[in-house]
Design an enzyme around this catalytic site. Sequence first.
Site, short mmCIF file in Angstrom:
data_model
loop_
_atom_site.label_atom_id
_atom_site.label_comp_id
_atom_site.label_asym_id
_atom_site.label_seq_id
_atom_site.Cartn_x
_atom_site.Cartn_y
_atom_site.Cartn_z
N GLU A 186 38.37 41.42 43.43
CA GLU A 186 38.34 40.05 43.98
C GLU A 186 39.69 39.64 44.57
OE1 GLU A 186 36.92 37.43 40.88
OE2 GLU A 186 34.87 37.88 41.42
N GLU A 255 28.89 41.87 40.61
CA GLU A 255 28.89 41.05 39.39
C GLU A 255 27.88 39.93 39.51
OE1 GLU A 255 32.72 39.52 38.17
OE2 GLU A 255 33.70 41.40 38.70
C1 GAL Z 1 35.08 37.54 38.06
C2 GAL Z 1 35.97 38.74 37.72
C3 GAL Z 1 35.52 39.35 36.41
C4 GAL Z 1 35.35 38.29 35.36
C5 GAL Z 1 34.39 37.23 35.86
C6 GAL Z 1 34.16 36.11 34.90
O1 GAL Z 1 35.66 36.75 39.02
O2 GAL Z 1 35.90 39.69 38.73
O3 GAL Z 1 36.45 40.32 36.00
O4 GAL Z 1 36.58 37.74 35.09
O5 GAL Z 1 34.90 36.66 37.00
O6 GAL Z 1 33.59 36.55 33.75
#
Ligand code: GAL
Length: 884
Positions: A186, A255
């Site tokens: 990110e 994600e």
């Molecule tokens: C995303 C990040 C993850 C985790 C998630 C929140 O932005 O890439 O590593 O932090 O947020 O759980």
Amino acid sequence: MRSHIALLRLLAAALLAVAVAGEYFKPFNVSYDHRAIIIDGHRRMLISAGIHYPRATPQMWPDLIAKSKEGGADVIQTYVFWSGHEPVKGKYYFEGRYDLVKFVKLVGSNGLYLHLRIGPYVCAEWNFGGFPVWLRDVPGIEFRTDNEPFKDEMQRFVKKIVELMREENLFSWQGGPIIMLQIENEYGDIEGAYGQQGKDYVRWAAKMAVGLGAGVPWVMCKQVDAPEFILDACNGYYCDSFIPNSKKKPMLWTENWDGWYTTWGGALPHRPVEDLAFAVARFFQRGGSFQNYYMYFGGTNFGRTSGGPNYITSYDYDAPLDEYGLLSQPKWGHLKDLHAAIKLCEPALVAADSPQYMKLGPQQEAHVYRGNITQGLNTAFSKSKSVCAAFLANIDEHTAADVKFLGQVYTLPPWSVSILPDCRHVAYSTAKVGAQTSIKLVDLNSLPSKMYVPQRLTFEEEVTYIANDWVTWKEPIGLWGKNNFTSPSILEHLNVTKDKSDYLWYTTRIYISDDEMSFWEENEVSPELSIDSMRDVVRIFINGELSGSKRGHWIKVVQPVQLVQGYNDIVLLSETVGLQNYGAFLEKDGAGFKGRIKLTNSKIGDIDLTESSWTYQVGLKGELLKLYTREKAESVRWKKLMPDATPTIFSWYKTYFDAPGGTDPVVLNLGSMGKGQAWVNGHHIGRYWDLVAPKDGCGTCDYRGAYSSDKCTTNCGKPTQIWYHVPRSWLKSNQNLLVMFEETGGNPFKITINTISTQSVCGQVSETHYPPLHMWWHPEFTNGKISMNDITPELHLQCEDAHTISSIEFASYGTPQGNCQNLLKGNCHAPNSLSIVSQACQGRNSCSIAVSNAVFGDPCRGIVKTLAVEAVCSPSAFSGSASM
Ligand code: GAL
């Protein structure tokens, strides 16, 4: 002859190649086009399950991976945790929970693929975002930008991991499970803060990664300027409108936040599975091809691995597999059904280059995938077969809609996607949950073999405590050892501790004159100690007594203090509770105090203590002595703790306990403790804290409409975390050492040890529910001999492994009402319900019952009937009780 030898050589080389190749798959290539990841020449629709290996024990991994596979995952996704693998610069660690090779091999041996996100910045609510804290001390370093020292370190670590994977033959082309990698994480979110240097860094990182010759695609998530040769991917609660930055790249979702993390003093977030399934289905509906659940299993932030500010020890995340690895139902089951439905569509999804869009109503739409396939057809003569799959969405948050699609009428529930693997029959609706619900309970009778009867604690009956023999040792306040040093300034916390401990003592001495004392008395004011800015916790001691504590994230502290005439010792204890893991300029963020430290309200104005002579002591004496280990536990003189003793702050406690029998996960209830850390047999089970979530904000939860992390929370008004996981593999049957360091005066006598298990499972399925998904693969259905309309829906119940259905608490075929643990018969009820269900289920680990009049008779003609059941699960056999 010559050619024969050449041939033999070739053969030998080929055999050798097979021998050195991984043993998991026939070596295969991974590439991609605009539609999908291409595995061994075939486009694939991939479901991925996020599991972070150090958030579980190696003993838990096989079960977690197997449950992911059973839930329909094709891929396991994990970050790589640099801080765990290189705790000391140049000294690598790949053992225990950090045995990455073992984890990857387990994924492969289960026939699953792996997406390895090396980062090495990972965010992940992990301490310092996964960076080792020594990285701050590399001269001239600036993290995550075009900075040579940083790039050198990053490249060295990424290369180390890629080489390790290659040496172990773990890449797909070596027959291993790794199909995809990730560089950075990110970065797009913070790139702007670095100007041109940020842009240069992205290009460098991409080139560096690809230059390592791993031979599988690399991803950069949330990186709109990812170069052509790197995949870009979406992260978020919804990613169906994501457009990759090139027409040649597929739509990937690295994600999908199926829950959220929690801070100390916060409520617990839950994401309704109907909405989660909706998001996933919408993604595949609109052209998505790879989707990962972040997290499929969240697990535990053991030790001091949790990030910050202030993240709790549990990383349950409301994931389909809970913190202990038990199924979180109906989440796991409803997603399993969703994955099966998507898989049914896969031939059509990969055959079409893009879907055909059809507007069905103001907020209703269909996407239809059509194509011809030749693959997998068992009829040798037919050259190809046409396939069609459709997704019908109703994005109206409030009302159901009747839509007409290819000549038929479908009723679409609000905020739902219906999946039609044959463009005709609905196999699955995201809003109709057929999967069972499970209620997990902490078993208060899950006793060690010994019954501990607390002698003086009479406030709660029938609660059994972990021990009634405790010993205690008082941690000194302030300086405790020779390894301290003095500096005429306030030093930054991490520069001193190097994060070897949460704790840093700052001590100084100040002289208060008679004059000053009279000034305060006459003016009826008292002095205040003020700190311009502080994180995460400070405790202020004056002359050995605690004056006050404050917690917050870069807050101003003003603490009234009581001083005496003459010399006064001022001790400030600065504590970290998980280092920052997100944001630009992490290396500059630091911890502890910023700005000036003063004594206010003095006769001469403010007395600035910032440049006083401060003596520093890192950590606790008990930490240095390693009091929590079996070997060193006896290095101090412990005192017997009496149950009626006045609670004391800054105390160590020690006891020995027997483990609960059986195989269910073990938890400690630390609800009686304040703040501190706990170790079992030397394993650091994490920080604990008794902070309570705000009273308000946990309203009712409606799955309809866009989710955000504060939409559906529970646990308001209660401590954020009281249950702490103690993995089974860290326990022996008896004489387990429990050591606690307690800061605020908790009561160890009230600690309990329990097991946690699924005790009730409930299902509710109506006659009109969809046929079981496995029927779609039934030969009679595939060859058209039976139609979907002929197949009856089923109610399926299942206890956890090693548990069986011991009784049926409720069963009603008719018009039952209510929900799990609160089911009631309606006006219509088949009297044989209980006996039929009991017969089918009792004594079994799982059972399925057809929901139809054919089974129960028809208790009320012309009315749609539902079967509702509640079953109790019990351990199949109590294996090995702890001995006394
Ligand atoms: C995303 C990040 C993850 C985790 C998630 C929140 O932005 O890439 O590593 O932090 O947020 O759980």
